[in-house]
Design a protein around this motif. Structure first.
Motif, PDB file in Angstrom:
ATOM      1  N   MET A   1       0.589  -1.091   0.009  1.00  0.00           N
ATOM      2  CA  MET A   1      -0.002  -0.177  -0.363  1.00  0.00           C
ATOM      3  C   MET A   1       0.796   1.177   0.095  1.00  0.00           C
ATOM      4  O   MET A   1       0.465   2.733  -0.480  1.00  0.00           O
ATOM      5  N   GLU A  28      -6.356   0.814  -2.489  1.00  0.00           N
ATOM      6  CA  GLU A  28      -6.766   0.274  -1.247  1.00  0.00           C
ATOM      7  C   GLU A  28      -7.467  -1.087  -1.590  1.00  0.00           C
ATOM      8  O   GLU A  28      -7.798  -1.578  -0.407  1.00  0.00           O
ATOM      9  N   ARG A  32      -7.704  -4.844  -0.470  1.00  0.00           N
ATOM     10  CA  ARG A  32      -9.330  -5.546   1.544  1.00  0.00           C
ATOM     11  C   ARG A  32      -9.491  -6.470  -0.267  1.00  0.00           C
ATOM     12  O   ARG A  32     -10.072  -7.466   0.608  1.00  0.00           O
ATOM     13  N   HIS A 117     -10.561   6.443   1.658  1.00  0.00           N
ATOM     14  CA  HIS A 117     -10.382   4.725   1.090  1.00  0.00           C
ATOM     15  C   HIS A 117      -8.810   5.240   2.544  1.00  0.00           C
ATOM     16  O   HIS A 117      -8.551   3.937   2.552  1.00  0.00           O
ATOM     17  N   ARG A 120      -8.713   4.629   5.473  1.00  0.00           N
ATOM     18  CA  ARG A 120      -8.968   2.961   6.299  1.00  0.00           C
ATOM     19  C   ARG A 120      -7.872   3.036   6.387  1.00  0.00           C
ATOM     20  O   ARG A 120      -7.266   1.978   6.805  1.00  0.00           O
ATOM     21  N   ALA A 121      -6.947   2.997   5.119  1.00  0.00           N
ATOM     22  CA  ALA A 121      -5.123   2.403   5.855  1.00  0.00           C
ATOM     23  C   ALA A 121      -4.860   3.278   6.320  1.00  0.00           C
ATOM     24  O   ALA A 121      -3.567   2.370   7.191  1.00  0.00           O
ATOM     25  N   ASP A 124      -5.275   1.072   9.612  1.00  0.00           N
ATOM     26  CA  ASP A 124      -5.227   0.177   9.734  1.00  0.00           C
ATOM     27  C   ASP A 124      -3.311   0.063  10.135  1.00  0.00           C
ATOM     28  O   ASP A 124      -2.901  -0.740  11.071  1.00  0.00           O
ATOM     29  N   ARG A 130       0.525   7.415   3.600  1.00  0.00           N
ATOM     30  CA  ARG A 130      -0.696   7.321   4.092  1.00  0.00           C
ATOM     31  C   ARG A 130      -1.369   8.372   5.233  1.00  0.00           C
ATOM     32  O   ARG A 130      -2.585   9.537   4.528  1.00  0.00           O
TER      33      ARG A 130
END
Length: 334
Positions: A1, A28, A32, A117, A120-121, A124, A130
């Motif tokens: 990523m 992303e 997933r 998106h 969410r990255a 994580d 990011r």
């Protein structure tokens, strides 16, 4: 990523006169879907059509003056880069979500989708690429900021399916960019009343899932007519739902109303002269098969819609979401 985001970092948020850069979102989504190995090759094929990231013009001092000015996307990127360097990404998101949410139409909903998106990255794993992507996403949303007519407030008694069934349709053939076409809804005064006729949410997370399910049905029944617009009517609410837990709870209800208004606008704007098909009756393919098939298409909307509806299926078990993924792969991935 992170490698994908680094390769895309110097690209602009739009290309070819207003098309949204899907690179970070697709990367992303592919991760997933369990297809991280597809990401490098996909980006290599996608990069040549993208444009360079715009430079800065002048420092943003009054954010309201710069809101909705695409010429200043570079300034917005610098603004959010600095904001994220001085605060946690959660604080920046909480501060800016209520400011940007009225403009969900930005980039044909890609402002908010790209932001989701990115969030969410980051949720994580935190990393510099990011955080930089969140700055790019928020900058695009702010620079492309666009509101729909009137302020939506759900205050009626209709269920989601009932409310969609009576949405007025703009009797004008779509032309040009989605955002420009939706501007014609100002000439459809009954649209505002139709929006308010939906009953208020009792559980925002559950009601967003229902919204996504109903508009997945719209994609299945009318998606061949306007597949891109009806794709966004699903991917946008799923994107918002997927990061709801990272948003201040006081923003949930007004966000829900805006999401409903936006998906409804895409229907009202693009259902004109559409042919309604019956919903599929056969058993749908398995989620893992759909994930692999979507990755194989290489088509950005098929990938993103499949990831979104597989998320909906995982949460609800409703096979309608699987049928939507299969249709997206067949229609968009050709």
């Amino acid at each position: 990523m992170d490698e994908a985001l680094e390769r895309l970092a110097d690209t602009g948020p739009e290309f070819h006169g207003g098309l949204s850069n899907h690179g970070p979102m697709v990367a992303e989504a592919l991760v997933r879907l369990g297809a991280p190995g597809v990401v490098p090759g996909w980006i290599s094929a996608y990069l040549p059509q993208l444009e360079e990231r715009p430079g800065t013009r002048e420092r943003i001092t009054d954010w309201r003056d710069a809101l909705g000015d695409k010429r200043r996307v570079g300034d917005w990127t610098a603004y959010f880069t600095m904001a994220l360097a001085g605060s946690s990404w959660r604080d920046v998101l909480a501060r800016w979500w209520p400011r940007l949410a009225p403009g969900l139409a930005a980039g044909a909903t890609h402002g908010v989708i790209r932001t989701a998106h990115a969030v969410r990255a980051l949720a994580d794993q935190e990393s510099e690429p990011r955080r930089a992507e969140l700055a790019h996403a928020l900058a695009y949303w702010a620079a492309a900021y666009a509101e729909l007519p009137d302020r939506p407030i759900t205050a009626g008694v209709r269920t989601m399916e009932q409310a969609v069934a009576v949405l007025p349709i703009l009797e004008l053939a779509p032309r040009g960019l989605i955002v420009d076409h939706l501007g014609n809804l100002k000439d459809l005064p009954e649209f505002v009343d139709a929006i308010s006729a939906l009953r208020p949410p009792s559980d925002v997370q559950a009601d967003l899932a229902e919204l996504s399910r109903v508009f997945s049905g719209v994609f299945l029944s009318q998606g061949r007519h306007a597949p891109i617009a009806f794709t966004h009517a699903v991917t946008m609410p799923v994107a918002v739902s997927s990061i709801l837990g990272h948003l201040p709870q006081e923003t949930w209800r007004p966000t829900y109303d805006r999401v409903w208004q936006m998906s409804a606008a895409l229907y009202s704007g693009y259902a004109y002269q559409g042919v309604v098909e019956p919903l599929p009756s056969a058993d749908p393919p398995a989620p893992e098969d759909l994930a692999g098939q979507a990755a194989e298409t290489g088509e950005e909307h098929a990938i993103k819609l499949t990831e979104a509806v597989l998320r909906g299926h995982a949460a609800t078990g409703d096979p309608l979401f699987l049928h939507t993924a299969a249709r997206a792969i067949a229609v968009l991935g050709r």
